[in-house]
Structure formats: C-alpha cells, structure tokens
Design a protein around this motif. Structure first.
Motif, PDB file in Angstrom:
ATOM      1  N   GLY A   3       0.818  -1.214   0.000  1.00 39.76           N
ATOM      2  CA  GLY A   3       0.000   0.000   0.000  1.00 39.76           C
ATOM      3  C   GLY A   3       0.844   1.253   0.000  1.00 39.76           C
ATOM      4  O   GLY A   3       0.507   2.247  -0.665  1.00 39.76           O
ATOM      5  N   TYR A   4       1.949   1.242   0.740  1.00 42.34           N
ATOM      6  CA  TYR A   4       2.826   2.422   0.762  1.00 42.34           C
ATOM      7  C   TYR A   4       3.408   2.675  -0.623  1.00 42.34           C
ATOM      8  O   TYR A   4       3.455   3.810  -1.109  1.00 42.34           O
ATOM      9  CB  TYR A   4       3.956   2.240   1.774  1.00 42.34           C
ATOM     10  CG  TYR A   4       4.977   3.353   1.702  1.00 42.34           C
ATOM     11  CD1 TYR A   4       4.743   4.558   2.344  1.00 42.34           C
ATOM     12  CD2 TYR A   4       6.136   3.220   0.949  1.00 42.34           C
ATOM     13  CE1 TYR A   4       5.646   5.606   2.261  1.00 42.34           C
ATOM     14  CE2 TYR A   4       7.057   4.256   0.852  1.00 42.34           C
ATOM     15  CZ  TYR A   4       6.802   5.450   1.510  1.00 42.34           C
ATOM     16  OH  TYR A   4       7.697   6.487   1.413  1.00 42.34           O
ATOM     17  N   LEU A   5       3.895   1.598  -1.274  1.00 40.46           N
ATOM     18  CA  LEU A   5       4.513   1.777  -2.585  1.00 40.46           C
ATOM     19  C   LEU A   5       3.503   2.286  -3.618  1.00 40.46           C
ATOM     20  O   LEU A   5       3.860   3.031  -4.537  1.00 40.46           O
ATOM     21  CB  LEU A   5       5.125   0.447  -3.056  1.00 40.46           C
ATOM     22  CG  LEU A   5       6.337  -0.056  -2.253  1.00 40.46           C
ATOM     23  CD1 LEU A   5       6.759  -1.428  -2.719  1.00 40.46           C
ATOM     24  CD2 LEU A   5       7.501   0.921  -2.358  1.00 40.46           C
ATOM     25  N   GLU A   6       2.243   1.880  -3.482  1.00 43.55           N
ATOM     26  CA  GLU A   6       1.224   2.261  -4.457  1.00 43.55           C
ATOM     27  C   GLU A   6       0.505   3.563  -4.074  1.00 43.55           C
ATOM     28  O   GLU A   6      -0.380   4.024  -4.807  1.00 43.55           O
ATOM     29  CB  GLU A   6       0.199   1.129  -4.588  1.00 43.55           C
ATOM     30  CG  GLU A   6       0.813  -0.171  -5.114  1.00 43.55           C
ATOM     31  CD  GLU A   6      -0.156  -1.335  -5.031  1.00 43.55           C
ATOM     32  OE1 GLU A   6      -1.365  -1.107  -4.782  1.00 43.55           O
ATOM     33  OE2 GLU A   6       0.283  -2.496  -5.211  1.00 43.55           O
ATOM     34  N   MET A   7       0.878   4.154  -2.946  1.00 39.89           N
ATOM     35  CA  MET A   7       0.195   5.346  -2.438  1.00 39.89           C
ATOM     36  C   MET A   7       0.363   6.523  -3.401  1.00 39.89           C
ATOM     37  O   MET A   7       1.463   6.778  -3.899  1.00 39.89           O
ATOM     38  CB  MET A   7       0.763   5.703  -1.061  1.00 39.89           C
ATOM     39  CG  MET A   7       0.120   6.917  -0.426  1.00 39.89           C
ATOM     40  SD  MET A   7       0.784   7.209   1.224  1.00 39.89           S
ATOM     41  CE  MET A   7       2.503   7.507   0.824  1.00 39.89           C
ATOM     42  N   ARG A   8      -0.720   7.244  -3.632  1.00 33.07           N
ATOM     43  CA  ARG A   8      -0.675   8.394  -4.532  1.00 33.07           C
ATOM     44  C   ARG A   8      -1.323   9.621  -3.879  1.00 33.07           C
ATOM     45  O   ARG A   8      -2.081  10.353  -4.506  1.00 33.07           O
ATOM     46  CB  ARG A   8      -1.421   8.061  -5.841  1.00 33.07           C
ATOM     47  CG  ARG A   8      -0.670   7.138  -6.766  1.00 33.07           C
ATOM     48  CD  ARG A   8       0.589   7.829  -7.343  1.00 33.07           C
ATOM     49  NE  ARG A   8       1.400   6.923  -8.113  1.00 33.07           N
ATOM     50  CZ  ARG A   8       2.342   6.156  -7.594  1.00 33.07           C
ATOM     51  NH1 ARG A   8       2.589   6.190  -6.299  1.00 33.07           N
ATOM     52  NH2 ARG A   8       3.054   5.360  -8.355  1.00 33.07           N
ATOM     53  N   PRO A  44       2.956   2.530 -13.632  1.00 38.18           N
ATOM     54  CA  PRO A  44       3.393   3.910 -13.300  1.00 38.18           C
ATOM     55  C   PRO A  44       4.359   3.943 -12.116  1.00 38.18           C
ATOM     56  O   PRO A  44       5.252   4.776 -12.056  1.00 38.18           O
ATOM     57  CB  PRO A  44       2.080   4.635 -12.971  1.00 38.18           C
ATOM     58  CG  PRO A  44       1.022   3.850 -13.674  1.00 38.18           C
ATOM     59  CD  PRO A  44       1.474   2.429 -13.644  1.00 38.18           C
ATOM     60  N   LEU A  45       4.158   3.017 -11.174  1.00 42.17           N
ATOM     61  CA  LEU A  45       5.039   2.974 -10.009  1.00 42.17           C
ATOM     62  C   LEU A  45       6.450   2.583 -10.425  1.00 42.17           C
ATOM     63  O   LEU A  45       7.440   3.132  -9.926  1.00 42.17           O
ATOM     64  CB  LEU A  45       4.482   1.978  -8.977  1.00 42.17           C
ATOM     65  CG  LEU A  45       5.263   1.807  -7.677  1.00 42.17           C
ATOM     66  CD1 LEU A  45       5.368   3.138  -6.931  1.00 42.17           C
ATOM     67  CD2 LEU A  45       4.597   0.769  -6.780  1.00 42.17           C
ATOM     68  N   VAL A  46       6.574   1.640 -11.360  1.00 41.06           N
ATOM     69  CA  VAL A  46       7.890   1.217 -11.853  1.00 41.06           C
ATOM     70  C   VAL A  46       8.573   2.374 -12.565  1.00 41.06           C
ATOM     71  O   VAL A  46       9.795   2.567 -12.451  1.00 41.06           O
ATOM     72  CB  VAL A  46       7.745   0.006 -12.804  1.00 41.06           C
ATOM     73  CG1 VAL A  46       9.094  -0.393 -13.373  1.00 41.06           C
ATOM     74  CG2 VAL A  46       7.108  -1.171 -12.083  1.00 41.06           C
ATOM     75  N   GLN A  47       7.805   3.164 -13.281  1.00 44.03           N
ATOM     76  CA  GLN A  47       8.386   4.252 -14.065  1.00 44.03           C
ATOM     77  C   GLN A  47       8.800   5.441 -13.201  1.00 44.03           C
ATOM     78  O   GLN A  47       9.713   6.184 -13.570  1.00 44.03           O
ATOM     79  CB  GLN A  47       7.370   4.712 -15.119  1.00 44.03           C
ATOM     80  CG  GLN A  47       7.083   3.638 -16.161  1.00 44.03           C
ATOM     81  CD  GLN A  47       5.912   4.002 -17.064  1.00 44.03           C
ATOM     82  OE1 GLN A  47       5.112   4.888 -16.730  1.00 44.03           O
ATOM     83  NE2 GLN A  47       5.801   3.322 -18.205  1.00 44.03           N
ATOM     84  N   THR A  48       8.142   5.612 -12.047  1.00 41.55           N
ATOM     85  CA  THR A  48       8.423   6.790 -11.215  1.00 41.55           C
ATOM     86  C   THR A  48       9.308   6.495 -10.009  1.00 41.55           C
ATOM     87  O   THR A  48       9.958   7.395  -9.483  1.00 41.55           O
ATOM     88  CB  THR A  48       7.108   7.405 -10.708  1.00 41.55           C
ATOM     89  OG1 THR A  48       6.362   6.396  -9.992  1.00 41.55           O
ATOM     90  CG2 THR A  48       6.274   7.907 -11.873  1.00 41.55           C
TER      91      THR A  48
END
Length: 940
Positions: free
Chosen positions: A589-594, A628-632
């Motif tokens: 959840g932390y990694l995917e947090m936006r 998007p998480l991998v790219q950012t």
C-alpha cells in the motif's frame, strides 16, 4: 585391537630376545620387581622407557594366560580368572596413559658431548617409541572399550605378587592351580579399580576434547566420579596413587569447558561463570560476580587483571560499548586492591582523568558494597577511608567532591577531626572552596530560582522517553516562559528536512515543540534499535497530529510502517519467520500510495522494496506492481529487475532477458560523464569522474539499498553482476569467480564510460556485507579470497580459500566439493603459497589438481629458502613421483635426515602402486584432510 605379546612387537619389527634360561630368569626378575612395586604405573612409567614397559606388560599378559592372538575387546573380562583380567586392565590402562602422556610437551634434555654409539641408540629408541605410539593410537578406541567394560565389573580382582610369580615359574607338575584361584595374588577392590579406570578414561576423553568438544562431557563425568570414589574410600586406601592436584585441575577445566545446569556447581565455580559471561557477552553478570567477590576476596588478583586486559583488548578493537564495562571492572579491581593493601593500578588513574557524576556514583556504590561496616576490621575501614580522602584531594570539580563528602559511607568512615583536616587541605589548594563539615545538602534540595527550575526541566526533557512525561514537562516550561523554542534545547534532536518544514509551520508553540520532540526522539530510538520506546513515541505523536493535520498523520503512519519493518527484521525475522500478511499489505500500500503533497523519506521506499525482496515477494514485484510505479520509483524498478532475474535463474540462458535489462541499468548507474572545460589559453581539456545523470538513481543510493538486502539468492545475483562488471575491464589481470556469472553479457560497448574504480569498491563492500549476513557461504568466501588475491594480499586470500573449503566440508572431515576447489582456486592457492615462500605447501597443493603439476612441484622443492615446516609436511604427500624426487633431491644435497623422512613416507603400504584404486584414493583423501586442517590452523 590389542592382541597379546606379538601384536605391538610384530608391527614395530622388534625381535623378542632368545628363549633361553638366562633370559627367562631376567624376565622373571623384572616381573618380580614390578610386583614388589605393586604394579604402580606411576612409578613404572617414570623409571622405564616406553619400549621396555611395553615388553614388561606383554610378558605379564603371557604369564597371566591371556590367549595369544586374541583381541582384548572381544574378551569377556567377567569370565576370565582374576589375575588374567587384571593383566588386561593394566595393559590397556598403560596404553591410554601413554597416549595422553605423549600429547604433553617434553623439555628436551641438554645433549652432552656427541658419541656416535649413544646417538644411534637414542635414535633407535626414539623410532621404536614412535612406532609403539602409532600402534597404540590406532588401537585407542578398543582400549577405551575395554576400560569402559571394566567399569561394569562389580567384583574384586587380583594382581600377581612375588609369591604367585614364583609358583608360575615352577615346573607345571608342581603347580596345583592356586595361581588361578580367586584368592591368589594381591587383592584390588572393585571400587579401587573403578577409581583408577575412571581417572584414566577421563584423561583420554579430555585429550580427545581438543578436536571434539562434546567429549568433554564424558571427561567431566569420569573425573567427578573419581572425586566421589576418593572422597568415599580415602586416597590412602588406594594401592595406586592418583595426583589429586591434577585431578582438581581437570575438574576445574571441565567445569569451564562444559555447560552445566546445576546451579550449585555454577555458584561453586565463579571462574566458569565469568568465562561463560566473557564468551556470551553478558558482562553485567560478570560484573555482579566481581562486586560480590569484593566482600569475599576469593578471586586471585592475576585472574581479575587478565579479565580486565581481555576487555581492554576487545574495546581497542572498536567495541565502544565495552569502554563502560572496562571502567566498572577496573573500579571493582581497584577497590579490591585498596582493601588488600595493594597500590592502585595506573589504569584506574587513566580512566579517572575525566571524572563524571556517573563514574563517582558507581565508585561509591562499589565501595559501599565491598565493605560491611558492622563486621569488618578497623584496618579495612582505615584503608577505605584513606582511599576516599585521597580521591577527594585529587578532584577539581566541586560538585564531584560534594558527592563523595556527603555520602553516607564517607561520613561513617571519617571522624569529625579528619573531615576538618581534609577541608583545610582543600582550602589551601583553592581559596575559593568553602566546605562545611556537615553533610552537604543534595543539589536538588537547594531552593532554586526560576532559571534553575527551567534548566532542571530541560535536563529532564532531554533524558525522558515517556511521551506523557514529555508533554507534562513542556506544559510546565511553556507556563514559565513563552519566549523559548524548546525543540532547540538539544542539538541531538534531528528531524529530516522534508518533515521539519511541515512541523515548524505549526502555529501553536506547545504543539510544535511536542510534535518535533516526539518525532526526533522516536527516530533516535529507532536508530539505536530501541523499538519499544520508538513505538510509544510514534503512537503518541500520531494521536496528536490526527486531530489537526492529515498530512502529518500520513507521515507518522509511514514512519510506523518503517518501524514495524525494522522490528520484524530484528525479531521474528532473524529466525526465518515470515512477516504477517497485514505488514506485507501495508508495504504494498505504501509503494502504491498516490496522496499528493505528502513529504516522503527516500529510506522508506528503499526499505519497503528490500523487504519484499528479502521475503521473496517476487510474484508481486514482477507481475502485480503498477506500471506507473515502476516508471516513477527507481527502487521499485531495480527491485522488479532483481526479482525477475532471480525468478528466471533456473531457466534456460536464452530466457534471461531481464538479466540483460538489469545489467544495463547497473552499467548506467556506474557510468561517468565527460565534462569539457576551456582553460585560460583557450584550449579545451577533458575532465572525467563526474557521475553520470543517466542512471535511475545515484550510485551511493544504490549501495545503501543493496545493503538492506538479506535474501541469499538476491545477494548472490547482484554480487555476481558486479563481479562480472569488474571482470570485463581490459586491464584486469585476475578474474574474480562468482556463482551465476554466465548469465550476464560478456562485454560493454563503451568501456571508458564505466567507473571501474567505483565498481571494484562496490564489489569489496558488497561481499563484506554479504558475509555479515552468512559467514558460511562458500561462494561468497571464494569471492572475498579472489579479491584479496587480485590485490596481492596472499595471506588473507589463503585464509578465505581455506575457510570456503572448511565450511562446506565439516572442517575438511568430508571431501571439499569440486565446484568449490576448482583447478583455478587450487592454482591461486599455489601461487599464494609460492609468493609467501611456503614451497613445500606448493608441492603438496600441486597434487590437488586434476592433473598433477610436477613441473611446479619440482621447482618449488628445489627452493631451499622455505618459510614453511618443510620435511614435517612430507607425511601429507601421497604422490609417489614427488616423494621419489624428494628422496633423490635430499640424497644429492647430502641431507640424510630429511632423506630418511621421505623414505619413511614413501614406504607406507597404503601408497603401494599395486593397491586397488579405492585404497589409493582413500590414502590421498586422508592426507588431503590432514594437510588442509594443518593449513587452516596456520592461517585462521
């Protein structure tokens, strides 16, 4: 196993004396002398050499009707006549004692004028003794079984006397069988036999414990049984004497070397307790023993000093927390010295060059607990009073002097006139000092001004880790003054800048101070691994900010997630227990947090990705993580590539596309960019060594991230990548080997763009870190050894090559796997030994290669300036060609003694070329094992 007379003699190739009347009379006389001495092995061993005593006991076996050619271990002692059983016991006891005695160092007698016949006789006796010892050691296991069987006998035995020997010497027709009856000879009670056998078994078990620590328990059992039997029967009742001082030493050593759950025995041996504390690092228990001993004064001063020296050595090696332990042990020793009238050690004076309140507190506590004022003598009181008085005179800080002079012990020990005299002396030293003779009031009892109260509260604020106490102190401080910013009280309170800007924007001063201090203290507790207090502080801070700031609430939730990761890794994770599913979900959840505008610390993302890699969440990282998480997030990208590469490792080479992607990412991180600069003369110069901005993250961040990894497969993968990158440079001389190294590309299009110095440093740091995770990974040890080899540190390289072999072969008791000791590794070990001038070791290692390198071996053996043990290593050579060359070489040089050693080595039957292949391989394997163990002892 031992048979009767022919056994040892045949193997030693000693011809028995001719069987004639003269020799029979001499044998009988020798047996009678031994009988007169009651067959006391202590006396016989001191008076007779090993070959002579071996002959005497063999004659005893013959005359006692032991069947010739019979193994003693196969004989039932309870079914034999008493004198026959006793003869077998005597022989096997002597065998065991001789083995033990041979392991002790012997001081060589000073040689007299050289006499050829005497020297030949001494050499012959030495060779004979060595041969007998070799046989006895081979048969030691059977001797132990015989003696263990004797402990089960519950009957008295008899040993031959002069009378029974005379009867046996008579003509057979004149003997009526009396010598074989139960009453013939000198009676030895069953308990006396058990006592002596237990002692001898304990000695051999203790000797074997040097290579097998578990055997020390057997030794301990036998020695304590011996003590019980001596206490029960009395040492004077024994026909065979036991050295009780040596027995006590054995018992004490066994108590130290073995762990015991018997509290009474532990209390009776403070030495073993302190030894255990030093070994386990539980220094507080050891300190308690020293404090208690200050009353009894039972520990010798030499022992106390040796413990302190050991602690100082550990502290000097970089173990800073031990400085305090050193000081406390030194204080205990100093007070002990004072009470016993010895001079104060210089170490105490050095440690007291910078006295503090804590040091004085502990010193006064030790002094109080080391003397019982009600029961002690006046002399001890005077010694302690003099020590405290001199301590006051040596201090310059008035507060520290007040602490001592107002202490209860000081007041009771010094009389009024002595205290007045002390005050006069201190006034002469410094006219500003004004002491009263009454006990000084405690500093905190003195009425204080407002500024003093604020100072006291700030001091408590710095020390406290209780969130509710911190809140109460801040309320009191803000009630006293509104002008101060109390978050600045301590420069140790540090909050990351990304958080600090938000916290310092809080308008209410009290809330701002409280949030800042709670977070700073929580982060500090987290850094020193005090996770309990950190959780309390973070929880209080979360509760506080939830009321007014959603942004700070998310910050605290993120920090508590990081704290939970650290807590699991330091607790249940150490034993391999998987984290709860709730924690894994929170990490995802932390990694995917936006959530926009939330200040984020880089270390949290770093630790979250490392956490998923460490617990093999490869499926999520490769398949489920949002694109998007991998790219950012660069950490997620690097983690995804690592997870995918590890996942595909068992697959075919062509499917490892992700390995190439990971390679390209790491190469970019390790790249440098070229910067052009125009000089004053207008010329353009080229400047390198500027880190490239093309990488997904900076090199230092990459290394910090890699240092969070703990999963062996992930570490092995990234380590092999950096090793391969290190090996592709053109000027590399010595490649470094690594597991899975073949999956990486073998070249780089632009070598000049890679900072290979940084790569080399990364490889060194990474393998050092990996070995802290698992010091027994032989592939990592080989990498470490290759690094030392490549940097010309040959002794260190040998250490790690040997350690790699040791950890995967049970310290060389099993065969080292061929994928560990490859020909390349062996050749590097050979080169290390050659450059260290250990040429005999070179020759032996040449045998380890798949094809023996005779050229290198012969060249090494020709070297006469060798720094190793040379001819003492010949017993480890199994290649007959090398041994034949050695024989020729020593003959050519006229080195007779060394030639004899080589001939002796080549003459061993197991090296005979006609032997089956299995026998030759077994002989080679046994010599490999012994040689590698000897090398390990040399380089470890």
């Amino acid at each position: 196993a031992f048979s009767s007379k022919p056994s040892v003699n045949e193997q030693n190739q000693v011809q028995p004396p001719p069987d004639n009347k003269r020799n029979r009379i001499l044998k009988l006389l020798a047996l009678k002398v031994a009988a007169h001495l009651k067959w006391d092995l202590d006396v016989l061993e001191k008076s007779l050499s090993v070959p002579v005593l071996n002959m005497l006991l063999n004659e005893l076996l013959c005359i006692s009707k032991v069947p010739p050619g019979t193994k003693h271990v196969d004989v039932d002692l309870s079914s034999l006549p008493p004198t026959t059983a006793m003869a077998i016991l005597l022989y096997n006891r002597w065998a065991i004692r001789t083995i033990v005695q041979s392991s002790f160092p012997v001081k060589q007698a000073k040689p007299g004028p050289p006499q050829l016949n005497v020297m030949n006789q001494m050499q012959q006796e030495k060779e004979l003794t060595d041969n007998i010892l070799k046989v006895l050691k081979e048969q030691a296991a059977d001797s132990i079984l015989v003696l263990e069987g004797a402990l089960k006998l519950n009957k008295d035995l008899y040993v031959h006397t002069i009378r029974t020997l005379d009867l046996l010497a008579m003509e057979p027709g004149m003997v009526n069988g009396e010598t074989e009856s139960s009453t013939a000879g000198l009676k030895i009670s069953a308990e006396e036999i058990q006592c002596q056998v237990c002692y001898d078994l304990g000695a051999i078990y203790f000797q074997q414990g040097a290579t097998n620590a578990a055997v020390h328990e057997n030794a301990k059992e036998k020695f304590f049984k011996t003590k019980e039997l001596i206490a029960k029967n009395g040492s004077s009742s024994l026909h065979f004497t036991i050295d009780e001082e040596r027995l006590a030493g054995y018992c004490q050593a066994c108590g130290v070397l073995t762990s015991s759950s018997d509290d009474a025995s532990q209390q009776a041996t403070p030495y073993s307790q302190i030894h255990s504390c030093m070994k386990s690092g539980n220094y507080q228990v050891g300190l308690k023993i020293f404090l208690e001993d200050n009353l009894t004064l039972s520990l010798p001063v030499q022992f106390r000093q040796s413990v302190l020296r050991e602690l100082f050595q550990k502290a000097q090696q970089g173990n800073d927390p031990l400085d305090e332990v050193c000081f406390k042990v030194c204080v205990c020793n100093t007070v002990c010295d004072v009470l016993q009238g010895r001079t104060i050690d210089i170490q105490f004076c050095q440690l007291f060059l910078k006295p503090s309140k804590e040091k004085i507190d502990f010193l006064l506590e030790v002094c109080s607990r080391s003397i019982n004022l009600e029961n002690t003598t006046e002399a001890l009181k005077r010694k302690m009073a003099s020590f405290l008085k001199n301590l006051c005179l040596g201090l310059e800080d008035l507060q520290l002097v007040f602490m001592i002079s107002s202490h209860e012990l000081f007041i009771k020990l010094l009389k009024d006139d002595e205290r007045k005299l002390l005050i006069d002396q201190m006034r002469k030293r410094s006219p500003r000092i004004n002491l009263c003779t009454k006990p000084v009031t405690s500093f905190y009892d003195i009425p204080a001004s407002a500024s003093v109260n604020i100072g006291q509260l700030e001091h408590q604020l710095i020390l406290s880790v209780d969130p509710w106490r911190i809140r109460q102190i801040l309320i009191e401080l803000h009630g006293m003054t509104s002008e101060r910013q109390f978050w600045t009280v301590s420069n140790k309170w540090e909050v990351p800048n990304v958080y600090g800007n938000v916290i310092l924007g809080i308008k209410d001063n009290l809330t701002r101070d409280l949030v800042y201090i709670l977070m700073a203290k929580g982060l500090h507790c987290c850094a020193i691994k005090d996770f309990v207090h950190a959780k309390q502080l973070f929880a209080a801070c979360l509760e506080l900010v939830t009321e007014f700031s959603p942004k700070l609430r998310q910050v605290m939730l993120n920090e508590m997630l990081l704290l939970d990761i650290y807590t699991h890794e330091a607790g249940a994770g150490v034993s391999g227990e998987r984290p709860p599913s709730d924690l894994i979900s929170r990490v995802r959840g932390y990694l995917e947090m936006r959530v926009p505008d939330i200040p984020l610390r880089q270390v949290i993302a770093e630790e979250c990705v490392a956490f998923l890699l460490n617990w093999c969440e490869n499926e999520y990282l490769t398949m489920q993580v949002p694109l998007p998480l991998v790219q950012t997030n660069p950490y997620v990208k690097l983690g995804q590539l690592l997870a995918a590469t590890c996942k595909e490792l068992p697959g075919p080479k062509e499917s490892r596309r992700t390995a190439k992607d990971l390679w390209e990412v790491v190469v970019q991180i390790c790249s440098v960019s070229n910067q052009h600069k125009r000089g004053n003369d207008g010329r353009v110069s080229l400047i390198k060594h500027r880190e490239s901005t093309l990488g997904i993250m900076y090199r230092c961040n990459t290394f910090f991230f890699l240092n969070s990894l703990q999963e062996p497969l992930v570490l092995t993968t990234i380590l092999s990548l950096f090793v391969k990158l290190h090996n592709v440079r053109e000027d590399i001389v010595n490649d470094i080997a690594a597991e899975h190294i073949s999956i990486w590309p073998s070249s780089i299009p632009n070598l000049q763009s890679v900072d290979f110095e940084a790569v080399a440093v990364t490889v060194k740091e990474l393998v050092s870190y990996a070995l802290t995770i698992n010091a027994n990974n032989h592939f990592w040890l080989i990498i470490q050894a290759d690094i030392y080899f490549a940097t010309n540190q040959y002794s260190a390289a040998l250490h790690y090559y040997l350690q790699a072999g040791a950890v995967c072969s049970d310290f060389f008791n099993k065969m080292v796997p061929p994928d560990v000791y490859t020909d390349q590794v062996i050749k590097r070990m050979i080169k290390c030994c050659s450059l260290l001038n250990c040429h005999t070791q070179v020759a032996i290692l040449c045998q380890f290669l798949r094809e023996v390198d005779y050229k290198t071996a012969f060249k090494a053996l020709q070297e006469q300036n060798s720094h190793d043990a040379m001819d003492s290593y010949y017993e480890y050579i199994w290649d007959v060609t090398i041994l034949e060359y050695l024989t020729y070489l020593h003959h050519k040089r006229g080195e007779t003694d060394k030639r004899q050693i080589a001939i002796k080595a080549i003459g061993q039957t197991e090296l005979n070329a006609s032997n089956p292949e299995e026998v030759l391989q077994l002989a080679a394997q046994r010599r490999k094992k012994k040689f590698l163990q000897a090398m390990a002892k040399l380089y470890f």
